[in-house]
Design an enzyme around this catalytic site. Structure first.
Site, PDB file in Angstrom:
ATOM      1  N   ARG A 109       0.839  -1.195   0.000  1.00 20.37           N
ATOM      2  CA  ARG A 109       0.000   0.000   0.000  1.00 20.37           C
ATOM      3  C   ARG A 109       0.880   1.254   0.000  1.00 20.37           C
ATOM      4  O   ARG A 109       1.977   1.260   0.575  1.00 20.37           O
ATOM      5  CB  ARG A 109      -0.861  -0.026   1.271  1.00 20.37           C
ATOM      6  CG  ARG A 109      -1.833   1.131   1.444  1.00 20.37           C
ATOM      7  CD  ARG A 109      -2.917   1.100   0.424  1.00 20.37           C
ATOM      8  NE  ARG A 109      -4.091   1.881   0.864  1.00 20.37           N
ATOM      9  CZ  ARG A 109      -4.910   2.499   0.027  1.00 20.37           C
ATOM     10  NH1 ARG A 109      -4.703   2.454  -1.276  1.00 20.37           N
ATOM     11  NH2 ARG A 109      -5.960   3.146   0.488  1.00 20.37           N
ATOM     12  N   THR A 384      -9.779   0.694  -9.111  1.00 20.34           N
ATOM     13  CA  THR A 384      -8.889  -0.337  -8.639  1.00 20.34           C
ATOM     14  C   THR A 384      -8.990  -1.490  -9.615  1.00 20.34           C
ATOM     15  O   THR A 384      -9.896  -1.526 -10.432  1.00 20.34           O
ATOM     16  CB  THR A 384      -9.346  -0.754  -7.220  1.00 20.34           C
ATOM     17  OG1 THR A 384      -9.381   0.407  -6.398  1.00 20.34           O
ATOM     18  CG2 THR A 384      -8.457  -1.792  -6.594  1.00 20.34           C
ATOM     19  N   ASN A 404      -6.595   4.581  -6.814  1.00 21.95           N
ATOM     20  CA  ASN A 404      -7.738   5.156  -6.113  1.00 21.95           C
ATOM     21  C   ASN A 404      -8.825   5.533  -7.103  1.00 21.95           C
ATOM     22  O   ASN A 404      -9.645   4.707  -7.457  1.00 21.95           O
ATOM     23  CB  ASN A 404      -7.355   6.343  -5.234  1.00 21.95           C
ATOM     24  CG  ASN A 404      -8.443   6.650  -4.215  1.00 21.95           C
ATOM     25  OD1 ASN A 404      -9.178   5.751  -3.809  1.00 21.95           O
ATOM     26  ND2 ASN A 404      -8.557   7.889  -3.793  1.00 21.95           N
ATOM     27  N   ASP A 426      -7.705   8.637   0.669  1.00 16.77           N
ATOM     28  CA  ASP A 426      -8.167   7.529   1.507  1.00 16.77           C
ATOM     29  C   ASP A 426      -7.846   7.732   2.982  1.00 16.77           C
ATOM     30  O   ASP A 426      -8.320   6.978   3.833  1.00 16.77           O
ATOM     31  CB  ASP A 426      -7.566   6.209   1.020  1.00 16.77           C
ATOM     32  CG  ASP A 426      -8.432   5.532  -0.030  1.00 16.77           C
ATOM     33  OD1 ASP A 426      -9.535   6.027  -0.299  1.00 16.77           O
ATOM     34  OD2 ASP A 426      -7.996   4.502  -0.588  1.00 16.77           O
ATOM     35  N   SER A 455      -7.643   1.117   3.508  1.00 17.18           N
ATOM     36  CA  SER A 455      -8.131   0.672   2.201  1.00 17.18           C
ATOM     37  C   SER A 455      -9.319  -0.254   2.368  1.00 17.18           C
ATOM     38  O   SER A 455      -9.480  -0.904   3.402  1.00 17.18           O
ATOM     39  CB  SER A 455      -7.014  -0.066   1.455  1.00 17.18           C
ATOM     40  OG  SER A 455      -7.507  -0.692   0.292  1.00 17.18           O
ATOM     41  N   SER A 456     -10.152  -0.337   1.324  1.00 17.43           N
ATOM     42  CA  SER A 456     -11.254  -1.304   1.286  1.00 17.43           C
ATOM     43  C   SER A 456     -10.895  -2.546   0.480  1.00 17.43           C
ATOM     44  O   SER A 456     -11.707  -3.479   0.395  1.00 17.43           O
ATOM     45  CB  SER A 456     -12.504  -0.662   0.672  1.00 17.43           C
ATOM     46  OG  SER A 456     -12.997   0.379   1.493  1.00 17.43           O
ATOM     47  N   GLY A 476     -13.611  -1.303  -6.859  1.00 15.85           N
ATOM     48  CA  GLY A 476     -14.915  -0.726  -6.573  1.00 15.85           C
ATOM     49  C   GLY A 476     -14.974   0.182  -5.370  1.00 15.85           C
ATOM     50  O   GLY A 476     -16.066   0.444  -4.849  1.00 15.85           O
ATOM     51  N   GLY A 477     -13.818   0.677  -4.870  1.00  9.07           N
ATOM     52  CA  GLY A 477     -13.867   1.592  -3.737  1.00  9.07           C
ATOM     53  C   GLY A 477     -14.541   0.951  -2.538  1.00  9.07           C
ATOM     54  O   GLY A 477     -14.252  -0.184  -2.158  1.00  9.07           O
TER      55      GLY A 477
END
Length: 573
Positions: A109, A384, A404, A426, A455-456, A476-477
């Site tokens: 990340r 993403t 992002n 984020d 992060s998701s 997909g955020g």
């Protein structure tokens, strides 16, 4: 046709006869030893967001490379063919499961630059400055993708590093034919490219892009050559690093040579949980996805989803109520574990998860305003891409990477030909103020130098009875978590095959805003009416996520699911 006794006694005939019987029983055709008649493969599979990149990964597997080798090659190929999300200017997560069952995860990340600070996006009155964390040079965290691929290859790779980068160099230098989807994305973003990149002409042309146009990226090819020849130093030091820093100076960005030199990916223990008879292997913080996924699965586990059925009102209500509570917890408790004491064990305690669902009742929707992050003893105060790969030895890789937003900050590194991320969005720019995906946060995800933003992303591998069962993930955020969650349920609870599971219509809720988003035509009008009568606000959207996944069948074949919402492609052998 008649067969006489001499033919039956002929050894050559016996071998041919037994071969035919074998192929009939195995569902294979001669010459396709790894393929059965349902599009399932024995020796390996790649599912990713662009066909040229999938072909690169498959070629690596066929040359004897393992799943990690293929992942490295796919990552760099996607940086060419999927500029809106594939990247070397961003970062991501990898979940790895060896064929012998051993697991690990790699966190590459992005990080906050050394000059980042908690108030960097606020004006003199303490208000968030619009778009500063999105479309400026200050929006970029220190990239991690290249170091992540170098580190993954160092630990698990078999083939030579240079051989894994070469296909991406050829794609960038010789060009590739773009799809209708990519042409549309490039045309839609052309105005921003020109506005934010004066003097540069990357990804723009005279007139509009059309399906089948050849996209050539010579500067990107030169950057890849540096990485091919010098590995990590080809990006974090030398000419490419100089170009990154020059670009930062041009736009008052923050990333320095020291930031690049000090960046390192981190190996972390996988987060492991159970759902019924299945073992869930997923990403720990700074991903919020793994914890949230395990919370969601445990929240719905006691209920008869299989009997209620796919996207029926009871099923949807239960899932929405679980999602609201999990996203509320996310807003308070989750962040970079190297900077913040994330209460992982407490959040995953069965008693805690059960207590969170006690306020759910069937009479009416629980208003998000009445849901707060949970409490427990001992606590101290979208664009993403994903790819799933398996090889003939059963090694599996689930990788999600990101810039992002689509095309990240829309800002290119001049002379290097790649896009900068806008991952700083984020972080929580200000407690309680939502980011571009509507997610809110606080102290746990505040901006700090060297810190990884929450992060998701939820790359995940599932086992059953000690054997590989599924490899899954999606872009997909904020919808990443719920898309992975629903895809797993589609297979386990609703008996869908892998392609059906990724193609099925999805829905999403995340606590704030207080609404349920449903894909167009994904839920029948009667069910929508029932949900609305109970107080759920329903909104529709064109699509949610782009799941790429692989299922290992009980017969030992790999069955792919490539999301039809994009150019996603599955290939195997």
């Amino acid at each position: 046709m008649t067969i006489n006794r001499l033919e039956i006694n002929n050894p050559k005939f016996q071998i041919l006869f037994l071969s035919v019987i074998f192929f009939v029983l195995s569902g294979c055709a001669p010459g396709q030893l790894g393929l059965n008649n349902s599009g399932q493969y024995r020796n390996g599979m790649v599912v990713c967001a662009y066909p040229d990149a999938a072909q690169v990964g498959l070629d690596i597997l066929k040359k004897g490379g393992n799943a990690v080798d293929a992942a490295v090659a796919v990552q760099f190929a996607l940086a060419v063919t999927l500029p809106e999300a594939g990247n070397i200017g961003g970062g991501g997560f990898m979940v790895y499961r060896a064929g012998n069952g051993k697991t690990s995860t790699l966190d590459f990340r992005e990080k906050g630059p050394g000059a980042a600070n908690v108030n960097m996006y606020l004006d003199s009155a303490g208000n968030v400055i619009p778009n500063m964390s999105l479309y400026t040079h200050k929006a970029s965290g220190v990239p991690g993708s290249v170091d992540g691929m170098v580190e993954a290859h160092r630990k698990y790779g078999k083939l030579k590093w240079a051989d894994l980068i070469e296909p991406a160099i050829k794609l960038a230098r010789n060009g590739f034919k773009i799809t209708k989807h990519l042409a549309s994305d490039l045309n839609h973003t052309a105005g921003q490219f020109r506005k934010l990149n004066p003097g540069k002409n990357y990804l723009v042309k005279e007139g509009e892009w059309k399906e089948g146009d050849l996209l050539i990226q010579e500067d990107l090819a030169k950057t890849f050559e540096q990485i091919r020849d010098k590995g990590r130093d080809g990006f974090y030091d030398g000419p490419v690093a100089d170009l990154i820093v020059d670009e930062m100076k041009l736009g008052n960005g923050l990333i320095t040579k020291a930031d690049l030199k000090n960046y390192h990916a981190v190996w972390r223990d996988a987060l492991v949980g159970k759902y019924k008879d299945y073992k869930i292997i997923t990403m720990p913080p700074p991903s919020s996805g793994g914890i949230a996924l395990l919370q969601l699965l445990k929240s719905v586990e006691p209920y008869p989803l299989k009997r209620w059925g796919f996207n029926q009102d009871s099923t949807m209500r239960l899932i929405v109520e679980a999602e609201r509570r999990v996203y509320a917890d996310r807003s308070k408790y989750l962040g970079d574990p190297d900077f913040y004491n994330v209460p992982v064990d407490s959040l995953l305690q069965p008693a805690y998860i059960t207590s969170r669902m006690k306020s759910f009742n069937w009479d009416a929707a629980t208003p998000s305003a009445s849901i707060q992050p949970g409490s427990f003893v001992g606590y101290e105060s979208d664009q993403t891409t994903h790819y799933s790969i398996v090889d003939r030895e059963g090694n599996a890789v689930s990788v999600t990477t990101t810039l992002n937003d689509s095309f990240g900050s829309k800002i290119f590194v001049g002379g290097a030909g790649f896009l900068l991320n806008n991952e700083m969005d984020d972080f929580s720019s200000k407690p309680g103020v939502p980011n571009m995906y509507g997610l809110v946060g606080g102290k746990a995800n505040s901006i700090q130098p060297g810190k990884r933003m929450l992060s998701s992303m939820t790359p995940t591998i599932v086992e059953k009875d000690g054997r590989l069962f599924m490899v899954v993930g999606t872009p997909g955020g904020s919808t990443i978590i719920t898309s992975v969650f629903q895809t797993i349920l589609n297979v386990i609870e609703f008996n869908q095959n892998m392609q059906q599971a990724v193609a099925s219509k999805r829905f999403h809720s995340q606590w704030l805003p207080d609404e349920v988003t449903i894909e167009k035509d994904g839920v029948d009008s009667t069910t929508v009416g029932k949900l609305q009568s109970k107080g759920y606000k329903i909104v529709t959207t064109k699509s949610i996520g782009r799941v790429d996944a692989i299922l290992k069948t009980k017969w030992g074949y790999y069955e792919g699911g490539a999301d039809p919402r994009g150019d996603d492609t599955k290939m195997g052998f």
